[in-house]
Design a protein around this motif. Structure first.
Motif, short mmCIF file in Angstrom:
data_model
loop_
_atom_site.label_atom_id
_atom_site.label_comp_id
_atom_site.label_asym_id
_atom_site.label_seq_id
_atom_site.Cartn_x
_atom_site.Cartn_y
_atom_site.Cartn_z
N TYR A 296 0.85 -1.19 0.00
CA TYR A 296 0.00 0.00 0.00
C TYR A 296 0.89 1.25 0.00
O TYR A 296 1.72 1.44 0.89
N ARG A 297 0.71 2.10 -1.00
CA ARG A 297 1.44 3.38 -1.07
C ARG A 297 0.59 4.45 -0.40
O ARG A 297 -0.51 4.75 -0.85
N TYR A 298 1.12 5.02 0.66
CA TYR A 298 0.30 5.93 1.45
C TYR A 298 0.87 7.34 1.57
O TYR A 298 0.18 8.23 2.08
N LYS A 299 2.12 7.57 1.14
CA LYS A 299 2.67 8.90 1.32
C LYS A 299 3.75 9.18 0.29
O LYS A 299 4.50 8.28 -0.10
N SER A 300 3.82 10.44 -0.15
CA SER A 300 4.90 10.91 -1.02
C SER A 300 5.46 12.17 -0.41
O SER A 300 4.72 13.11 -0.09
N LEU A 360 1.43 -4.77 13.38
CA LEU A 360 0.60 -3.59 13.16
C LEU A 360 1.37 -2.34 13.55
O LEU A 360 2.01 -2.30 14.60
N TRP A 361 1.33 -1.31 12.71
CA TRP A 361 2.04 -0.09 13.12
C TRP A 361 1.25 1.20 12.96
O TRP A 361 1.66 2.24 13.46
N GLY A 362 0.13 1.23 12.28
CA GLY A 362 -0.60 2.49 12.24
C GLY A 362 -1.73 2.51 11.24
O GLY A 362 -2.13 1.49 10.69
N LYS A 363 -2.24 3.73 11.01
CA LYS A 363 -3.30 3.97 10.05
C LYS A 363 -2.84 5.05 9.07
O LYS A 363 -1.89 5.79 9.33
N HIS A 364 -3.53 5.13 7.94
CA HIS A 364 -3.28 6.19 6.97
C HIS A 364 -4.10 7.39 7.40
O HIS A 364 -5.32 7.39 7.30
#
Length: 806
Positions: A296-300, A360-364
């Motif tokens: 999952y790509r969540y940040k740029s 588990l480490w977080g949410k978008h």
């Protein structure tokens, strides 16, 4: 120009590597579209109302255009779903609307690679939700009170003025040292002191190790996948523990734990999509969801893309009564660091197994117009990758046979029946006891509803985080035998000269001296009798003596020693010498003597702790050698020497989980009160006069016999083995279905025996005259008594006579 072969549309031949390459080329193009927030990889999701292919329409019948949004809940992965790139949008807009505004905002249905490969695009709406800041740990998760275990909260109080809470994921080791695995953002920098919430008590457990991972170049982790300017966020932190013997590797609601799922660039598969996921979070408790996407790509930022191995979302099975429901994934802040498992039922759904696969480490998360929102997903890191890069192994069998001390609801339920039970007794003297008792119920027990949300301990912590040893908290008497007198529950830690915390007994702790008073294994054959309890009752005057019981325990010692060896333990002399009936004998005598002396506080204290022991006596497994399962029915441990019982976990599963379920879901308390009234009219349940302490002990022996006649321990063990493959909620409900009504009978019988002991001690000690209903006892007086080891002294079976306690 016409060509003989158009670009291939055989999507099924696409590999995961093809998808990664295609997204690499077109990711910025896709993110430029209106409403697009992220991308991932997975099999194409087909709307559930779309018809399936048939002979006339091998690719599926034609469907009407503009069919509305596709979500995770109105779509599904089918056997013929082809590999695709998921494009997540915050709001669904149909093509016509988008085209009218700006044709460039339309997400293409497929993208084309230079060599002619075609990759389909699957657009999915994933509406954002309110950002959760709830850090409240729910005590109803029933965390063990005597050991530290995966799933408990970890606390970092040294986070620049902010207290960070995360989850103890699992135990790992590097060949030399043991660590608790969690997230790096929870553990903090090297040397940070980390505490764990053990019940309602915070104990320092270790310091943050220098080992850990934040982000890693994607191409370094997965060299066979195309990647430029990409980071894989892993967020793995380690807490080097002070005392590994205080930990267990048991997951309270997840068993059996299988091998780590080995995932790397050549083993990742789209078949992972849709698999059921479970985990234990410190705030949420049991987490349930599905794998919804890979990479999952969540940040740029700064020209680099950030990826997560897994996109975990809510279960997509929509209840029939709520077809439009779109439930969120139940993951909150504080669940970071939880170990996630794939729940695999197998081809025949006969044995559910759990494969550790991710952390588990977080949410978008987003910030727009000053408001925080988040996608209804969680992001996770592949466990095998983290273990490999840090040169660690998952530990699965540490203290796996330790009995976890869990709930306290059962004892409080029985304690709270006392006033109603005593009201059924009509003697005037007993009525004065009822008034005296009702006035002091807060000292004896607590409301079972409160018991679900509370676990009163002897030690509290001050504002400086240090134990308040000079001012111990009050513990209701029904749970004093566990929460005060047992050393594996009542302890604290202080820093020693070596700079590390060391364990010390808490105020009032009696070490191991009270442990044998909580049980009595009376169901083994002895001297031609089918069980020892039958032998005892064949001649109570002669056989209900400590010396006779010692002879019995000595006779069965070879069996207990052999069982210990088979389980990989060192045989412990006298560990099976249960003394439960003699503890009741002692306490009944103390109550009668206190009534005679007019000592209201001592009468109340002895009667209050008696609640606990009588509660133990009316539970089938507390008076059976099968208390933890059948020691003759063992299975090999998966990764260490020795064996474990096939019915491992049955004790807490029946006595705590099922009882709590009965109270919360099946009106247990009301059912017990109704059964008490029925038994009071049943001639077969008649209670005899208690002239002596031995009569009280006989009452308990007969209670154990009737309990076993109502529910045979063997039946509980066999049912547990049969139901163990089910997920916990289904298993607990099934256990109640089989044993709930019978357990009500047993607990009602125990409640009546308890009230009978109180009433007989009150009447024979002339409590009506010497204490009276107006007497008032304070918390401080009770606390002073139970903290004194010479009051209601706890001794082993062979010390009862020499200590002159009987």
């Amino acid at each position: 120009m016409e060509t003989l072969f158009k670009a291939s549309s055989n999507f099924a031949s696409l590999s995961l590597r093809d998808l990664i390459e295609a997204r690499e080329v077109f990711h910025y193009h896709l993110l430029s579209k209106r409403n697009v927030v992220a991308t991932a990889l997975g099999p194409y999701r087909i709307r559930k109302d779309d018809p399936w292919p048939d002979k006339e329409h091998p690719k599926g019948p034609p469907t009407a255009p503009h069919r509305g949004k596709r979500t995770l809940f109105n779509s599904e992965v089918r056997p013929y779903s082809w590999p695709s790139i998921y494009v997540f949008v915050s709001q669904w807009e149909d093509e016509q609307t988008l085209s009218q505004r700006d044709p460039a905002d339309v997400v293409p249905k497929r993208i084309y690679l230079p060599d002619g490969r075609v990759v389909p695009i699957c657009v999915i709406e994933a509406r954002r939700q309110a950002y959760s800041t709830d850090l409240k740990v729910d005590p109803r998760q029933m965390q063990p009170r005597n050991v530290l275990a995966p799933g408990i909260p970890l606390i970092n109080d040294d986070a620049q003025g902010i207290q960070r809470i995360g989850t103890a994921g699992c135990i790992v080791k590097d060949g030399e040292r043991y660590y608790v695995l969690t997230n790096r953002h929870v553990a903090g920098p090297e040397g940070t002191r980390i505490s764990a919430l053990n019940g309602h008590r915070s104990v320092e457990v270790g310091t943050t190790s220098d080992k850990g991972i934040t982000r890693v170049a994607f191409k370094d982790v997965y060299p066979h996948f195309t990647s430029t300017f990409q980071y894989l966020l892993m967020d793995v932190g380690l807490v080097e523990v002070y005392d590994i013997q205080r930990w267990t590797t048991q997951f309270s609601e997840i068993a059996p734990v299988d091998n780590v799922l080995d995932l790397y660039d050549n083993s990742f598969s789209l078949h992972l999509i849709g698999m059921n996921v479970v985990g234990l979070g410190a705030v949420t408790g049991l987490i349930r969801g599905e794998i919804h996407g890979l990479f999952y790509r969540y940040k740029s930022i700064g020209g680099y893309e950030y990826l997560a191995d897994f996109l975990i979302g809510p279960e997509t099975t929509v209840p029939a009564e709520a077809p439009d429901a779109e439930p969120a994934l139940s993951v909150l802040h504080g669940d970071s660091g939880a170990l996630l498992f794939i729940e695999y039922l197998g081809d025949e759904r006969a044995a559910c197994r759990y494969y550790p696969f991710a952390i588990l480490w977080g949410k978008h998360e987003f910030v727009e117009d000053g408001a925080q929102t988040a996608q209804p997903f969680a992001l996770a890191t592949a466990l095998s990758t983290a273990l490999e890069r840090l040169n660690l192994d998952l530990v699965r069998d540490l203290n796996a046979d330790d009995e976890l001390i869990w709930g306290w609801v059962g004892h409080y339920v029985i304690g709270n029946t006392l006033p109603a039970t005593i009201k059924l007794l009509t003697a005037p003297a007993v009525q004065s006891l009822g008034k005296f008792l009702t006035k002091h119920m807060a000292l004896l027990s607590m409301n079972p509803n409160d018991a679900l949300d509370n676990d009163p301990r002897a030690i509290a912590k001050g504002p400086d985080g240090q134990p308040k040893l000079g001012d111990p908290q009050f513990v209701p008497l029904a749970d004093v035998p566990d929460n005060v007198w047992k050393s594996n529950v009542n302890f604290f830690q202080l820093q020693g000269d070596d700079g590390k915390p060391h364990r010390h007994p808490g105020p009032g702790s009696r070490g191991q001296f009270d442990n044998p008073n909580h049980f009595a294994d009376v169901d083994l054959p002895y001297k031609g009798f089918e069980t020892f309890v039958e032998f005892v009752l064949s001649n109570v005057k002669a056989n209900l003596e400590p010396a006779v019981w010692i002879d019995y325990y000595k006779a069965v010692t070879p069996r207990f020693d052999a069982w210990a060896v088979a389980l990989g333990k060192e045989p412990r002399p006298k560990s099976h010498w249960g003394a439960l009936p003699f503890r009741v004998w002692q306490l009944y005598k103390a109550m009668r003597d206190a009534a005679q002396a007019g000592d209201a506080a001592l009468f109340l204290c002895a009667g209050g702790v008696l609640i606990h022991y009588v509660g133990d006596a009316c539970q089938p497994l507390h008076t059976s050698y099968l208390s933890q399962g059948d020691p003759d029915d063992l299975i090999d441990r998966p990764r260490s020497e020795g064996q474990k019982m096939r019915a491992d976990g049955v004790h807490s599963g029946y006595e705590d989980d099922m009882i709590s379920y009965g109270f919360q879901e099946e009106e247990l308390f009301d059912s017990i009160e109704q059964e008490i009234k029925r038994q009071a009219k049943d001639p077969s349940e008649k209670l005899v006069a208690l002239k002596t302490g031995k009569d009280a002990a006989e009452l308990i022996v007969r209670l154990a016999q009737k309990t076993h006649a109502t529910i045979q321990p063997r039946d509980i063990v066999d049912a547990w083995v049969e139901l163990k493959p089910l997920k916990k909620s289904d298993r607990t409900a099934a256990m109640w279905e089989r044993f709930g009504t019978l357990t009500v009978q047993c607990m009602a019988r125990g409640s009546r025996c308890l009230a009978h002991l109180w009433a007989e001690a009150w009447v024979r000690g002339q409590g009506d005259k010497n204490i009276g209903s107006a007497a008032k006892v304070t918390k401080q007086a009770i606390r002073n008594l139970y903290q004194d080891p010479q009051v209601l002294k706890s001794v082993s079976l062979d010390k009862y006579k020499t200590s002159k306690l009987l």
